[in-house]
Design a protein around this motif. Structure first.
Motif, short mmCIF file in Angstrom:
data_model
loop_
_atom_site.label_atom_id
_atom_site.label_comp_id
_atom_site.label_asym_id
_atom_site.label_seq_id
_atom_site.Cartn_x
_atom_site.Cartn_y
_atom_site.Cartn_z
N GLY A 120 0.81 -1.22 0.00
CA GLY A 120 0.00 0.00 0.00
C GLY A 120 0.85 1.27 0.00
O GLY A 120 0.56 2.22 -0.74
N CYS A 121 1.90 1.27 0.81
CA CYS A 121 2.77 2.46 0.89
C CYS A 121 3.50 2.70 -0.43
O CYS A 121 3.59 3.84 -0.91
CB CYS A 121 3.76 2.31 2.03
SG CYS A 121 3.05 2.50 3.68
N MET A 122 4.05 1.64 -1.03
CA MET A 122 4.76 1.80 -2.30
C MET A 122 3.79 2.26 -3.40
O MET A 122 4.15 3.09 -4.25
CB MET A 122 5.45 0.50 -2.69
CG MET A 122 6.33 0.61 -3.93
SD MET A 122 7.76 1.72 -3.74
CE MET A 122 8.84 0.69 -2.73
N SER A 123 2.57 1.74 -3.38
CA SER A 123 1.57 2.16 -4.36
C SER A 123 1.27 3.64 -4.22
O SER A 123 1.22 4.37 -5.22
CB SER A 123 0.27 1.35 -4.17
OG SER A 123 0.49 -0.02 -4.37
N CYS A 124 1.09 4.11 -2.98
CA CYS A 124 0.83 5.53 -2.75
C CYS A 124 2.00 6.38 -3.22
O CYS A 124 1.81 7.43 -3.85
CB CYS A 124 0.56 5.78 -1.26
SG CYS A 124 -1.01 5.13 -0.67
N GLY A 125 3.22 5.93 -2.93
CA GLY A 125 4.40 6.68 -3.35
C GLY A 125 4.48 6.82 -4.86
O GLY A 125 4.75 7.91 -5.39
N CYS A 126 4.22 5.72 -5.58
CA CYS A 126 4.29 5.76 -7.04
C CYS A 126 3.15 6.58 -7.65
O CYS A 126 3.34 7.20 -8.71
CB CYS A 126 4.25 4.34 -7.59
SG CYS A 126 5.77 3.40 -7.31
N LEU A 127 2.01 6.60 -7.00
CA LEU A 127 0.88 7.38 -7.51
C LEU A 127 1.04 8.88 -7.24
O LEU A 127 0.61 9.72 -8.04
CB LEU A 127 -0.42 6.88 -6.89
CG LEU A 127 -0.88 5.49 -7.35
CD1 LEU A 127 -2.08 5.03 -6.53
CD2 LEU A 127 -1.21 5.49 -8.83
N VAL A 128 1.67 9.21 -6.11
CA VAL A 128 1.86 10.62 -5.74
C VAL A 128 3.03 11.25 -6.49
O VAL A 128 2.98 12.43 -6.84
CB VAL A 128 2.07 10.74 -4.21
CG1 VAL A 128 2.54 12.15 -3.83
CG2 VAL A 128 0.80 10.39 -3.46
N TYR A 129 4.07 10.49 -6.76
CA TYR A 129 5.30 11.03 -7.35
C TYR A 129 5.07 11.87 -8.62
O TYR A 129 5.61 12.98 -8.73
CB TYR A 129 6.28 9.90 -7.63
CG TYR A 129 7.62 10.36 -8.13
CD1 TYR A 129 8.58 10.89 -7.26
CD2 TYR A 129 7.95 10.28 -9.48
CE1 TYR A 129 9.81 11.32 -7.72
CE2 TYR A 129 9.17 10.71 -9.95
CZ TYR A 129 10.10 11.23 -9.07
OH TYR A 129 11.32 11.66 -9.53
N PRO A 130 4.27 11.40 -9.58
CA PRO A 130 4.08 12.21 -10.80
C PRO A 130 3.41 13.56 -10.56
O PRO A 130 3.48 14.44 -11.42
CB PRO A 130 3.19 11.31 -11.68
CG PRO A 130 3.42 9.94 -11.18
CD PRO A 130 3.62 10.08 -9.71
#
Length: 209
Positions: A136-146
């Motif tokens: 969940g945390c990695m998913s949030c990070g990848c979605l927020v980064y752009p």
């Protein structure tokens, strides 16, 4: 002719052997995942220049380098412990989520020691929940980064057409792709751990759990 008792015993022996093999493979892949997530966190190659950008450069979660248009020398900024030096608020948020994912994966490895003290099925389930949280945390990070691609620093490298979730003239680099791979990896490992934990509880006798 094999009696039902002998058949159950053979099944039990085969199950234990197979469960151990799958468990060892799951542990090895969890360690591999930890190496991958650490690399994802520290490497500054999430996005970078292309043939269409005026100068060379690249961005990570916190560290970034942009080439000087005159001397072509890379000028690097951004430190993990200096939030003011990070290019955008979205990058700061992504760094928090990805860093949390790294810590959670490392915590799941630390839980391996519990196999010596706790019920095996329970330990698998603890690790499964931790790995699911890492997913969940990695998913949030990848979605927020752009969302941080619209920052002035990114636009300086990638062009004025760059905006949140629009990369302009730059390209996605290997660390960002590896981050998406780690999301799938963490999810699959958590599902395997849940399966091992549930089968351990339902198929093994109490004195074998």
């Amino acid at each position: 002719m094999i009696t039902p008792q002998e058949a159950v015993k053979i099944y039990h022996t085969n199950y234990v052997r197979n469960a151990r093999a799958i468990g060892i493979m799951w542990q090895v892949l969890t360690i591999v995942l930890s190496v991958i997530t650490v690399e994802i966190f520290i490497q500054p190659y999430w996005i970078g220049d292309s043939n269409l950008t005026p100068q060379s450069g690249y961005f990570g979660l916190f560290h970034y380098c942009i080439g000087n248009p005159v001397s072509r020398e890379l000028i690097c900024e951004g430190k993990m412990y200096d939030f003011e030096s990070i290019a955008s608020d979205a990058f700061k948020t992504a760094m928090f989520f990805v860093g949390s994912s790294v810590l959670l994966v490392l915590a799941s490895i630390g839980c391996f020691s519990l196999f010596f003290f706790k019920n095996t099925g329970t330990v698998y389930k603890i690790c499964a929940w931790i790995q699911l949280a890492a997913f969940g945390c990695m998913s949030c990070g990848c979605l927020v980064y752009p969302d941080g691609w619209g920052s002035p620093e990114v636009k300086r490298l990638c062009g004025e057409r760059t905006d949140s979730y629009t990369l302009g003239n730059c390209t996605i680099r290997w660390a960002f792709l590896l981050a998406w791979f780690s999301i799938v990896d963490a999810l699959m490992l958590s599902l395997v751990a849940f399966t091992l934990g549930n089968r351990q509880d339902t198929l093994l006798p109490e004195d074998k759990k």
